[in-house]
Motif scaffolding. Sequence first.
Motif, PDB file in Angstrom:
ATOM      1  N   ALA A  45       0.848  -1.204   0.000  1.00  0.00           N
ATOM      2  CA  ALA A  45       0.000   0.000   0.000  1.00  0.00           C
ATOM      3  C   ALA A  45       0.880   1.250   0.000  1.00  0.00           C
ATOM      4  O   ALA A  45       0.620   2.211  -0.732  1.00  0.00           O
ATOM      5  N   LEU A  46       1.934   1.216   0.801  1.00  0.00           N
ATOM      6  CA  LEU A  46       2.817   2.390   0.877  1.00  0.00           C
ATOM      7  C   LEU A  46       3.579   2.609  -0.434  1.00  0.00           C
ATOM      8  O   LEU A  46       3.985   3.719  -0.748  1.00  0.00           O
ATOM      9  N   ALA A  47       3.751   1.525  -1.190  1.00  0.00           N
ATOM     10  CA  ALA A  47       4.518   1.637  -2.445  1.00  0.00           C
ATOM     11  C   ALA A  47       3.686   2.277  -3.557  1.00  0.00           C
ATOM     12  O   ALA A  47       4.234   2.699  -4.572  1.00  0.00           O
ATOM     13  N   ASN A  48       2.384   2.369  -3.357  1.00  0.00           N
ATOM     14  CA  ASN A  48       1.523   2.949  -4.398  1.00  0.00           C
ATOM     15  C   ASN A  48       1.617   4.477  -4.388  1.00  0.00           C
ATOM     16  O   ASN A  48       1.142   5.137  -3.469  1.00  0.00           O
ATOM     17  N   LYS A  49       2.205   5.015  -5.425  1.00  0.00           N
ATOM     18  CA  LYS A  49       2.437   6.469  -5.513  1.00  0.00           C
ATOM     19  C   LYS A  49       1.131   7.277  -5.616  1.00  0.00           C
ATOM     20  O   LYS A  49       1.119   8.482  -5.380  1.00  0.00           O
ATOM     21  N   ASP A  50       0.049   6.591  -5.992  1.00  0.00           N
ATOM     22  CA  ASP A  50      -1.221   7.304  -6.146  1.00  0.00           C
ATOM     23  C   ASP A  50      -1.924   7.577  -4.824  1.00  0.00           C
ATOM     24  O   ASP A  50      -2.892   8.323  -4.771  1.00  0.00           O
ATOM     25  N   ASP A  51      -1.430   6.930  -3.763  1.00  0.00           N
ATOM     26  CA  ASP A  51      -1.997   7.196  -2.440  1.00  0.00           C
ATOM     27  C   ASP A  51      -0.976   8.023  -1.666  1.00  0.00           C
ATOM     28  O   ASP A  51       0.112   7.542  -1.348  1.00  0.00           O
ATOM     29  N   THR A  52      -1.338   9.259  -1.369  1.00  0.00           N
ATOM     30  CA  THR A  52      -0.321  10.189  -0.866  1.00  0.00           C
ATOM     31  C   THR A  52      -0.394  10.457   0.631  1.00  0.00           C
ATOM     32  O   THR A  52       0.486  11.083   1.196  1.00  0.00           O
ATOM     33  N   VAL A  53      -1.486   9.983   1.270  1.00  0.00           N
ATOM     34  CA  VAL A  53      -1.634  10.237   2.707  1.00  0.00           C
ATOM     35  C   VAL A  53      -1.680   8.904   3.451  1.00  0.00           C
ATOM     36  O   VAL A  53      -2.357   7.971   3.027  1.00  0.00           O
ATOM     37  N   PHE A  54      -0.938   8.843   4.578  1.00  0.00           N
ATOM     38  CA  PHE A  54      -1.009   7.667   5.447  1.00  0.00           C
ATOM     39  C   PHE A  54      -1.591   8.092   6.783  1.00  0.00           C
ATOM     40  O   PHE A  54      -1.179   9.100   7.364  1.00  0.00           O
ATOM     41  N   PHE A  55      -2.542   7.298   7.268  1.00  0.00           N
ATOM     42  CA  PHE A  55      -3.150   7.571   8.571  1.00  0.00           C
ATOM     43  C   PHE A  55      -3.030   6.358   9.464  1.00  0.00           C
ATOM     44  O   PHE A  55      -3.222   5.229   9.017  1.00  0.00           O
ATOM     45  N   ASP A  56      -2.740   6.568  10.743  1.00  0.00           N
ATOM     46  CA  ASP A  56      -2.656   5.454  11.690  1.00  0.00           C
ATOM     47  C   ASP A  56      -3.493   5.683  12.942  1.00  0.00           C
ATOM     48  O   ASP A  56      -3.387   6.737  13.586  1.00  0.00           O
ATOM     49  N   ALA A  57      -4.314   4.670  13.269  1.00  0.00           N
ATOM     50  CA  ALA A  57      -5.059   4.708  14.541  1.00  0.00           C
ATOM     51  C   ALA A  57      -4.898   3.364  15.241  1.00  0.00           C
ATOM     52  O   ALA A  57      -5.765   2.947  16.000  1.00  0.00           O
ATOM     53  N   ALA A  58      -3.792   2.670  14.954  1.00  0.00           N
ATOM     54  CA  ALA A  58      -3.575   1.371  15.612  1.00  0.00           C
ATOM     55  C   ALA A  58      -2.885   1.605  16.958  1.00  0.00           C
ATOM     56  O   ALA A  58      -3.040   2.657  17.570  1.00  0.00           O
ATOM     57  N   SER A  59      -2.112   0.639  17.396  1.00  0.00           N
ATOM     58  CA  SER A  59      -1.584   0.745  18.755  1.00  0.00           C
ATOM     59  C   SER A  59      -0.497   1.817  18.832  1.00  0.00           C
ATOM     60  O   SER A  59       0.268   2.022  17.892  1.00  0.00           O
TER      61      SER A  59
END
Length: 383
Positions: free
Chosen positions: A77-91
Amino acid sequence: MSTQRIGIIMHGVTGRMGMNQHLIRSVLAIRDQGGVRLKNGDLLVPDVIIVGRNEQKIAELARRHGVERYTTDLDAALANKDDTVFFDAASTQMRPGLLKKAIDAGKHVYSEKPVSESLAEAVEIARHAKKAGVKNGIVHDKLDLPGLLKLKRLRDSGFFGKILSVRGEFGYWVFEGDWMEAQRPSWNYRKQDGGGMVSDMLCHWRYVLDNVVAPVKAVSCNAVTHIPERWDEKGERYEATADDAAYATFELEGDIIAQINSSWATRVRRDDLVTFHIDGTHGSAVAGLHTCYSQARVNTPKPVWNPDQKQTMNFFEDWVEVPDNKVFDNGFKVQWEQFLRHVVEDGPWSYTLEEGAKGVQLAELGYQSSEERRWLDVPALDI
Ligand SMILES: NC(=O)c1ccc[n+]([C@@H]2O[C@H](COP(=O)([O-])OP(=O)(O)OC[C@H]3O[C@@H](n4cnc5c(N)ncnc54)[C@H](O)[C@@H]3O)[C@@H](O)[C@H]2O)c1
């Protein structure tokens, strides 16, 4: 006028906060309303990919909410250049590592609080984001609660005169899990899994005090574990190794004293699950999550102490409700919209990872103060 797409990788969305507040009530709500309006009139529409460990769970979540893309492979998922925002709500424990990975993949990052368990990690990741030049943000949801917005409105209007003190009461009874199922995840009560009231709540109190009242200068805190054993999601008994209450006093700029009690072992008899009471020379106010009541200097009653007589005054009647005067949207959603505008058109945004680090700093000082049983100053951070 046209639409623009923004690809968002969301991690930790099978959890309580990630699913309810971030996925459903924020990002999907934005998608379903047609997007976020940009300055040029375009609509910015989120296109989400949700990421989780358990394929069945994440697929089911995607299906239930009409999310077309899901995966168990975060790296892909992180390697996909078309997705520019990462969000985290895990631990919380995994967060700094995940944020670093996402920053290194060139993503803009947004996350739940706290940024990390330790200040050193929080500072490191804030510096890393700054150096990489990615947009970054941390949730500060309490600031967009209607009650707190009204308190801020009162402060900004000069209603309080000189603010003298703040009293905050936060918490409710979290069931132990034996005869009545607990209403919060069990990791919150295990230190080794990132739990603890101080770590959970002092990062909130940092931005609340800094922004609604005045900057925090010093802290004295007593962190305790009132309930030493609890029962987890599987009904198994465990030792509650984390603090479940924090009794903290803060000194704020302008000689203001703030006391905030936070407890998972208290039964509520007050206006709301959190209340903030501000006293000033010209007026006082008490806010809950939504409502806020004020009492001006000229409306202040004059009680007289007389233990021989039953109280005849009803002190609640002397307060006036502060009107809404506007429609308040969900605070998490408001912040998502601001952050997305910040990413695509450099819109205003104050709640960077650096601000998040300040929250972790206060929590860390809170624990230190409790262990050493003394006041500690809150130094400026150099990021
Ligand atoms: N802003 C707020 O008011 C607020 C309130 C509660 C919690 N939080 C924060 O939100 C975060 C999550 O809390 P929650 O109450 O939703 O917890 P939760 O236990 O309900 O959810 C945790 C999520 O993380 C995932 N997860 C856990 N370990 C993982 C691992 N090893 N690999 C991949 N995924 C993993 C779980 O599957 C789940 O999706 C915490 O950082 C917490 O501090 C913020």
